[in-house]
Scaffold this active site. Structure first.
Site, PDB file in Angstrom:
ATOM      1  N   CYS A 107      39.809  69.282  43.062  1.00 29.37           N
ATOM      2  CA  CYS A 107      39.115  69.008  44.334  1.00 29.37           C
ATOM      3  C   CYS A 107      39.158  70.132  45.356  1.00 29.37           C
ATOM      4  O   CYS A 107      38.595  69.981  46.436  1.00 29.37           O
ATOM      5  CB  CYS A 107      39.618  67.728  44.991  1.00 29.37           C
ATOM      6  N   ASP A 108      39.818  71.246  45.084  1.00 25.14           N
ATOM      7  CA  ASP A 108      39.833  72.339  46.063  1.00 25.14           C
ATOM      8  C   ASP A 108      40.025  73.682  45.366  1.00 25.14           C
ATOM      9  O   ASP A 108      40.872  74.484  45.750  1.00 25.14           O
ATOM     10  CB  ASP A 108      40.919  72.116  47.109  1.00 25.14           C
ATOM     11  N   LEU A 109      39.219  73.919  44.348  1.00 22.73           N
ATOM     12  CA  LEU A 109      39.319  75.164  43.604  1.00 22.73           C
ATOM     13  C   LEU A 109      38.663  76.280  44.411  1.00 22.73           C
ATOM     14  O   LEU A 109      37.503  76.183  44.799  1.00 22.73           O
ATOM     15  CB  LEU A 109      38.616  75.014  42.248  1.00 22.73           C
TER      16      LEU A 109
END
Length: 90
Positions: free
Chosen positions: A24-26
């Site tokens: 969810c936050d690459l």
């Protein structure tokens, strides 16, 4: 060097998918070098990650790496991490 990083990121994403985890936050800030001067990297910061089917947030990911489904506040799954990966590689 970019190809080596890309392969390692894809291996990490493949592992996460097998474990049913969405990062969810690459983004580049969430990749760190294992050893200075070497090409090994680690994926970090699982603060907004979730298990498949147990999504907790409707608005996540950094602006420049945000998938369309997140931007439009639609249901999301693993493809949001692949979108972020594509943005980083571009």
């Amino acid at each position: 060097m970019i190809r080596l990083f890309a392969v390692q990121i894809l291996n990490s994403l493949n592992f996460l998918r097998k474990e049913k985890i969405i990062h969810c936050d690459l983004k580049p800030e969430n990749l760190v070098m294992k050893n200075w001067g070497k090409s090994g990297i680690k994926l970090i910061d699982f603060g907004t990650s979730c298990f498949e089917g147990k999504q907790m947030y409707s608005y996540l990911q950094s602006r420049y790496y945000r998938a369309p489904e997140v931007f439009m506040q639609m249901p999301y799954s693993y493809p949001i991490d692949m979108w972020s990966f594509g943005c980083m590689m571009a």
